[in-house]
Design an enzyme around this catalytic site. Structure first.
Site, PDB file in Angstrom:
ATOM      1  N   ASN A   1       9.471  -3.449   5.827  1.00 22.18           N
ATOM      2  CA  ASN A   1       8.403  -2.908   4.994  1.00 22.18           C
ATOM      3  C   ASN A   1       8.444  -1.392   4.874  1.00 22.18           C
ATOM      4  O   ASN A   1       7.640  -0.808   4.144  1.00 22.18           O
ATOM      5  CB  ASN A   1       7.041  -3.359   5.530  1.00 22.18           C
ATOM      6  CG  ASN A   1       6.815  -4.843   5.331  1.00 22.18           C
ATOM      7  OD1 ASN A   1       7.388  -5.455   4.433  1.00 22.18           O
ATOM      8  ND2 ASN A   1       5.984  -5.440   6.172  1.00 22.18           N
TER       9      ASN A   1
ATOM     10  N   CYS B   1       6.322 -14.157  -1.128  1.00 21.89           N
ATOM     11  CA  CYS B   1       5.669 -15.243  -0.398  1.00 21.89           C
ATOM     12  C   CYS B   1       4.427 -15.727  -1.131  1.00 21.89           C
ATOM     13  O   CYS B   1       3.675 -14.939  -1.688  1.00 21.89           O
ATOM     14  CB  CYS B   1       5.264 -14.765   1.002  1.00 21.89           C
ATOM     15  SG  CYS B   1       6.647 -14.555   2.130  1.00 21.89           S
TER      16      CYS B   1
ATOM     17  N   LYS C   1     -10.244  -1.005  -2.445  1.00 17.89           N
ATOM     18  CA  LYS C   1      -9.992  -1.585  -1.133  1.00 17.89           C
ATOM     19  C   LYS C   1      -8.648  -1.060  -0.652  1.00 17.89           C
ATOM     20  O   LYS C   1      -7.820  -0.613  -1.456  1.00 17.89           O
ATOM     21  CB  LYS C   1      -9.992  -3.112  -1.186  1.00 17.89           C
ATOM     22  CG  LYS C   1      -8.918  -3.710  -2.068  1.00 17.89           C
ATOM     23  CD  LYS C   1      -8.979  -5.237  -2.045  1.00 17.89           C
ATOM     24  CE  LYS C   1      -7.893  -5.836  -2.930  1.00 17.89           C
ATOM     25  NZ  LYS C   1      -7.913  -7.318  -2.913  1.00 17.89           N
ATOM     26  N   VAL C   2      -8.448  -1.113   0.644  1.00 12.63           N
ATOM     27  CA  VAL C   2      -7.181  -0.621   1.195  1.00 12.63           C
ATOM     28  C   VAL C   2      -6.046  -1.520   0.724  1.00 12.63           C
ATOM     29  O   VAL C   2      -6.090  -2.735   0.888  1.00 12.63           O
ATOM     30  CB  VAL C   2      -7.231  -0.583   2.731  1.00 12.63           C
ATOM     31  CG1 VAL C   2      -5.877  -0.133   3.288  1.00 12.63           C
ATOM     32  CG2 VAL C   2      -8.337   0.334   3.206  1.00 12.63           C
ATOM     33  N   SER C   3      -5.035  -0.907   0.119  1.00 12.31           N
ATOM     34  CA  SER C   3      -3.872  -1.647  -0.374  1.00 12.31           C
ATOM     35  C   SER C   3      -2.612  -0.892   0.007  1.00 12.31           C
ATOM     36  O   SER C   3      -2.388   0.230  -0.467  1.00 12.31           O
ATOM     37  CB  SER C   3      -3.943  -1.808  -1.892  1.00 12.31           C
ATOM     38  OG  SER C   3      -2.704  -2.270  -2.409  1.00 12.31           O
ATOM     39  N   VAL C   4      -1.803  -1.504   0.852  1.00 16.25           N
ATOM     40  CA  VAL C   4      -0.539  -0.875   1.243  1.00 16.25           C
ATOM     41  C   VAL C   4       0.354  -0.685   0.028  1.00 16.25           C
ATOM     42  O   VAL C   4       0.885   0.399  -0.219  1.00 16.25           O
ATOM     43  CB  VAL C   4       0.177  -1.725   2.314  1.00 16.25           C
ATOM     44  CG1 VAL C   4       1.582  -1.180   2.586  1.00 16.25           C
ATOM     45  CG2 VAL C   4      -0.632  -1.763   3.591  1.00 16.25           C
TER      46      VAL C   4
ATOM     47  N   ASP D   1       0.464  -9.760   9.286  1.00 13.86           N
ATOM     48  CA  ASP D   1       1.806 -10.332   9.414  1.00 13.86           C
ATOM     49  C   ASP D   1       2.092 -10.888  10.811  1.00 13.86           C
ATOM     50  O   ASP D   1       3.155 -11.466  11.043  1.00 13.86           O
ATOM     51  CB  ASP D   1       2.864  -9.291   9.048  1.00 13.86           C
ATOM     52  CG  ASP D   1       3.015  -9.122   7.549  1.00 13.86           C
ATOM     53  OD1 ASP D   1       2.451  -9.932   6.793  1.00 13.86           O
ATOM     54  OD2 ASP D   1       3.701  -8.173   7.120  1.00 13.86           O
TER      55      ASP D   1
END
Length: 419
Positions: free
Chosen positions: A23, A119, A164-167, A308
């Site tokens: 990642n 996924c 919202k928190v989003s990687v 994860d």
């Protein structure tokens, strides 16, 4: 189709070296579009890396791959980017493909990227990616399953608050902002170590980024970025998975090549269950000491517990003394491993985003099927804990995120083979 055959009941003992972080390397590879040449080391040998290489080559990049025993080096030359479309045939295989959107748009003023795959664990919409790029002046439409983006001149710096928190959206915003005109302030950003690693790479390339590792990031755009060499950090999810493997098999394993502070939240949870976790030089040692208590768990954005690792931790809790509540706050539909664990004798009840896990004395081997990357490895952990045979189908998910998994486990005494 390949499958894994596992004969469980053998405590893992030994040491495991952790590979580069999937990642982190994928967005860093996408960042190569922002410069002429990028040399990346500690690259894991994963199918997702191969997919990203194929995507970059489709845009016109030239990639030299230098293979070592435990890693790749990549030398990515992007001086001749001449295609700005990321086709469905490639993008459908991996959600990380969306990360070419920001670099192509900010450097070349146009990009056409298929809506991504990967996924099957929930919607994981791209709305936030689009919203932040629009705030920087991009014109974006979604047509025929593609994101069509363009800009008149350079993207412009902006102030943007993520709902919202989003990687993923944080990464795309950073990749776009480093070459945008003016200053960009991003609020409610992801704080994950992989985002920090991307920022450190970009800073080495000459980017001006302040607030790395915090929820508020300030970026002053540059006209161009430099050629550099960069080493990717180690994979905390892989490290955490093997920590849990040591615990569930009642073993004693040294996890090497990982910074303790980025796996500390898992370490503290394991200590809460009664597992001994000891920081060592360049890693951590996990030792089973005869008890496994049930504990509750909630997944949250970093520094919270990683989604994860939720499936793997649930496998451990199936054998705990007591009842645990596992709450999934990041993705919907991320309990697809539960029916398979129940086939092995687990006692799990799902209610919405919560799973109630009642510990049992032992799981039993069975034929099970993987639904996604993390679910597949949770079933391997469950299989390792049994005193019988487990057969895992659809293991192609594993190769997306775990390098040499069978070898690393076998070296610690596991009886696991691919057929």
């Amino acid at each position: 189709m390949q499958k894994l055959i596992i004969y469980g009941g053998k405590p893992l003992r030994g040491s495991i070296n952790i590979s580069g972080a999937k990642n982190a390397v994928l967005p860093i590879m996408a960042a190569s579009i922002l410069t002429d040449k990028l040399h990346i080391t500690n690259v894991p040998k994963l199918t997702d890396v191969s997919t990203m290489k194929g995507l970059l080559r489709s845009h016109g990049a030239d990639i030299e791959t230098i293979e070592h025993q435990d890693e790749f080096e990549l030398i990515i030359n992007t001086r001749n980017i001449n295609n700005f479309t990321a086709d469905y045939d490639i993008v459908r295989k991996m959600r990380a493909s969306i990360w070419v959107l920001g670099p192509l748009l900010t450097k070349y003023g146009k990009a056409k990227v298929s809506l991504p795959g990967g996924c099957a664990i929930g919607a994981r919409q791209v709305d936030l990616h689009i919203a932040v790029l629009k705030a920087m002046g991009a014109m974006i439409e979604i047509e025929g399953g593609y994101i069509n983006a363009s800009s008149k001149g350079r993207l412009k710096g902006t102030h943007f608050i993520f709902d919202k928190v989003s990687v993923g959206a944080t990464i795309n915003a950073i990749l776009a902002a480093v070459l945008a005109e003016g200053e960009t302030l991003l609020f409610n950003c992801g704080r994950e170590p992989e985002i920090v690693d991307l920022c450190n790479c970009l800073i080495k390339m000459g980017a001006d980024i302040i607030g790395v590792g915090t929820s508020e990031i300030t970026i002053k755009g540059k006209d161009a970025l430099n050629k550099v060499s960069y080493k990717v950090l180690s994979d905390r999810i892989e490290a955490g998975t093997y920590m849990l493997a040591a615990a569930i098999t009642k073993g004693d394993v040294k996890i090497c090549g990982i910074d303790y502070h980025i796996i500390e939240n898992l370490a503290l949870k394991l200590i809460e269950t009664g597992i001994k976790v000891v920081p060592i030089d360049n890693g951590v040692q996990v030792i089973y000491e005869g008890k496994l208590n049930a504990v509750n768990l909630e997944t949250n954005p970093y520094p919270g517990f990683a989604t994860d690792l939720q499936a793997q931790f649930m496998s451990l809790m199936t054998l705990s003394s007591g009842v645990s509540m596992i709450t999934e706050n990041i993705f919907e539909n991320r309990f697809m491993h539960v029916p398979e664990l129940c086939r092995m004798g687990a006692d799990i009840l799902v209610r919405g985003n919560k799973a109630i896990v009642r510990g049992v004395e032992m799981l039993k081997g069975a034929e099970v099927m993987a639904s996604d990357l993390r679910a597949s490895v949770s079933l391997i952990l469950a299989g390792l804990s049994t005193n019988s045979k487990t057969v895992l189908h659809r293991i192609y998910h594993l190769d997306r995120g775990f390098q040499d998994l069978e070898k690393k486990l076998s070296n610690c005494g596991a009886d696991i083979k691919r057929v």
